[in-house]
Design a protein around this motif. Structure first.
Motif, PDB file in Angstrom:
ATOM      1  N   PRO A 179      34.921  34.546  40.365  1.00  0.00           N
ATOM      2  CA  PRO A 179      34.759  34.351  39.017  1.00  0.00           C
ATOM      3  C   PRO A 179      35.264  32.750  38.500  1.00  0.00           C
ATOM      4  O   PRO A 179      35.909  32.506  39.026  1.00  0.00           O
ATOM      5  N   HIS A 180      34.693  32.435  37.341  1.00  0.00           N
ATOM      6  CA  HIS A 180      35.083  31.234  36.849  1.00  0.00           C
ATOM      7  C   HIS A 180      36.238  31.692  35.729  1.00  0.00           C
ATOM      8  O   HIS A 180      35.491  32.318  34.535  1.00  0.00           O
ATOM      9  N   TRP A 181      37.296  31.596  35.867  1.00  0.00           N
ATOM     10  CA  TRP A 181      38.346  32.100  34.868  1.00  0.00           C
ATOM     11  C   TRP A 181      38.493  31.302  33.723  1.00  0.00           C
ATOM     12  O   TRP A 181      38.745  30.195  33.959  1.00  0.00           O
ATOM     13  N   THR A 192      42.581  40.073  36.653  1.00  0.00           N
ATOM     14  CA  THR A 192      41.231  40.639  37.129  1.00  0.00           C
ATOM     15  C   THR A 192      40.842  42.233  36.739  1.00  0.00           C
ATOM     16  O   THR A 192      39.615  42.416  36.160  1.00  0.00           O
ATOM     17  N   MET A 196      37.789  41.645  34.775  1.00  0.00           N
ATOM     18  CA  MET A 196      36.415  41.777  35.830  1.00  0.00           C
ATOM     19  C   MET A 196      36.296  43.256  35.916  1.00  0.00           C
ATOM     20  O   MET A 196      35.134  43.712  36.123  1.00  0.00           O
ATOM     21  N   HIS A 199      34.071  45.773  33.973  1.00  0.00           N
ATOM     22  CA  HIS A 199      32.840  45.819  33.782  1.00  0.00           C
ATOM     23  C   HIS A 199      32.566  47.031  34.698  1.00  0.00           C
ATOM     24  O   HIS A 199      31.581  48.105  34.443  1.00  0.00           O
ATOM     25  N   GLU A 249      37.402  44.606  43.410  1.00  0.00           N
ATOM     26  CA  GLU A 249      37.069  43.413  42.962  1.00  0.00           C
ATOM     27  C   GLU A 249      37.875  42.413  43.977  1.00  0.00           C
ATOM     28  O   GLU A 249      38.938  42.061  43.523  1.00  0.00           O
ATOM     29  N   VAL A 251      38.060  38.918  44.490  1.00  0.00           N
ATOM     30  CA  VAL A 251      37.795  37.266  43.782  1.00  0.00           C
ATOM     31  C   VAL A 251      38.176  36.357  44.595  1.00  0.00           C
ATOM     32  O   VAL A 251      37.996  35.144  44.492  1.00  0.00           O
ATOM     33  N   TRP A 283      24.155  39.086  39.511  1.00  0.00           N
ATOM     34  CA  TRP A 283      24.792  38.150  38.801  1.00  0.00           C
ATOM     35  C   TRP A 283      25.329  36.972  39.750  1.00  0.00           C
ATOM     36  O   TRP A 283      25.271  35.849  39.407  1.00  0.00           O
ATOM     37  N   PRO A 284      26.286  37.298  40.816  1.00  0.00           N
ATOM     38  CA  PRO A 284      26.694  36.081  41.591  1.00  0.00           C
ATOM     39  C   PRO A 284      25.682  35.094  42.190  1.00  0.00           C
ATOM     40  O   PRO A 284      26.022  34.048  42.618  1.00  0.00           O
TER      41      PRO A 284
END
Length: 368
Positions: A179-181, A192, A196, A199, A249, A251, A283-284
């Motif tokens: 993710p772009h934090w 996270t 994240m 979701h 998750e 990341v 999404w990614p």
């Protein structure tokens, strides 16, 4: 089962929402990527009336307003909330600053509803307070848990509702993406799990109801340079029917330096007593999410793959605003109500307690 029957079954699946209402004026706070590229693009496609925008930087708000033909730009978020033309307030702002804006909106007689970002607040106590204050004010407060409107998650929910998979036994959500934090997250002590996992844990509640317990473990992410505790997170949930669900998750997802051919994805899978469904979240990669399923009850054990062209970003956000529009028009509770979201916030809080105390945490430890 014949191909004609299977085609009829698939035709009853609805990956995208029907727009039932678009009659209330929207004012938007925030002009970053999520607002400028996602919210407002969804609203443009759905013809939701956006009448005003404001952000921390007025110049940025003016730039976004010009892009979407928004007629009014306010110099501050507070000025936008005071604008009598605004009936629904849509907030895309950091969670430490969001509660004050929500409270100002709850006190504004012309604002009928607020769509807040998730996480609703920095902790459960603040979320509960906002829930109770909205109820006392008689105002709609909805929380933007947009993964519920991802096309694959919507169709999975429909399959579960129809009983096509039988009794759910095991569910997994596996995220390996970076993710772009946002910069403001560096100032928080939660990363996270709150920003994240929220979701995925909310989606699991949407699909299967209320879990009884959660066990969460975490470690730091080697790529995230600022201090944090919950970088890579794995949570295991148990539900009343003994269903187990795992949300991971990752990341980190491996080295990403030049020349390293790494892959990123979000996958999910649900195994039931009479069928299996699995899919991806687009999404990614910027592609539509996918779903394929096989049911002993309705597909003869054959794998069936419904298709659609819409994406989580931005098309799911049509559904998020539509359910607020419809709630305002009908005087009913929104599908993404704050009362429901407090239960997701409790699950996040239980996850942090589990990390700190190295044990499963039961949701009945929280008095909601």
């Amino acid at each position: 089962m014949s191909s004609t029957t299977m085609a009829a079954e698939q035709s009853q699946l609805s990956p995208n929402v029907e727009i039932r209402s678009r009659g209330s004026n929207v004012g938007c706070i925030g002009a970053g990527m999520i607002m400028s590229d996602v919210h407002l693009e969804a609203y443009r496609q759905a013809a939701f009336p956006v009448v005003a925008i404001a952000s921390r930087t007025e110049a940025k708000a003016r730039e976004v307003a010009a892009r979407y033909d928004i007629p009014t730009v306010h110099s501050t978020p507070e000025d936008l909330i005071d604008d009598a033309a605004v009936e629904i307030l849509d907030i895309a702002y950091p969670p430490d600053q969001q509660p004050a804006l929500i409270r100002r909106a709850l006190a504004a007689p012309h604002i009928k509803a607020v769509l807040a970002q998730k996480p609703l607040a920095l902790d459960l106590d603040e979320a509960v307070a906002l829930r109770d204050e909205a109820a006392a004010a008689g105002k709609i407060l909805s929380v933007n848990q947009n993964m519920r409107y991802d096309q694959s998650i919507r169709v999975l929910h429909q399959l579960l509702e129809r009983g096509e998979l039988g009794e759910p036994v095991l569910a997994t959500i596996e995220m390996r993406a970076i993710p772009h934090w946002q910069g403001f997250l560096e100032n928080y002590d939660r990363l996270t799990l709150a920003n994240m996992s929220v979701h995925h844990l909310d989606a699991l509640r949407f699909l299967f109801g209320e879990p009884t317990e959660i066990m969460t473990v975490a470690r730091e992410d080697p790529r995230t340079s600022f201090e944090h505790e919950d970088g890579i997170v794995v949570s295991t949930l148990r539900f009343p029917n003994n269903l187990l669900a795992v949300s991971m998750e990752d990341v980190w997802s491996g080295p990403r330096e030049e020349g390293f051919d790494s892959d990123i994805y979000i996958k999910w899978r649900v195994e039931g007593t009479r069928g299996v469904a699995q899919g991806t979240i687009g999404w990614p990669t910027g592609e539509p999410s996918t779903l394929t399923y096989a049911s002993a009850l309705t597909t003869g054990g054959e794998w069936v793959t419904p298709e659609w062209e819409t994406h989580w970003f931005p098309h799911a956000f049509i559904g998020v605003m539509e359910q607020v529009q419809y709630a305002v028009e009908t005087g009913t509770d929104p599908e993404l109500s704050v009362a429901d979201n407090v239960k997701t916030m409790a699950l996040i809080e239980a996850g942090y307690r589990s990390i700190a105390e190295h044990r499963p945490v039961f949701l009945n430890e929280f008095n909601l």
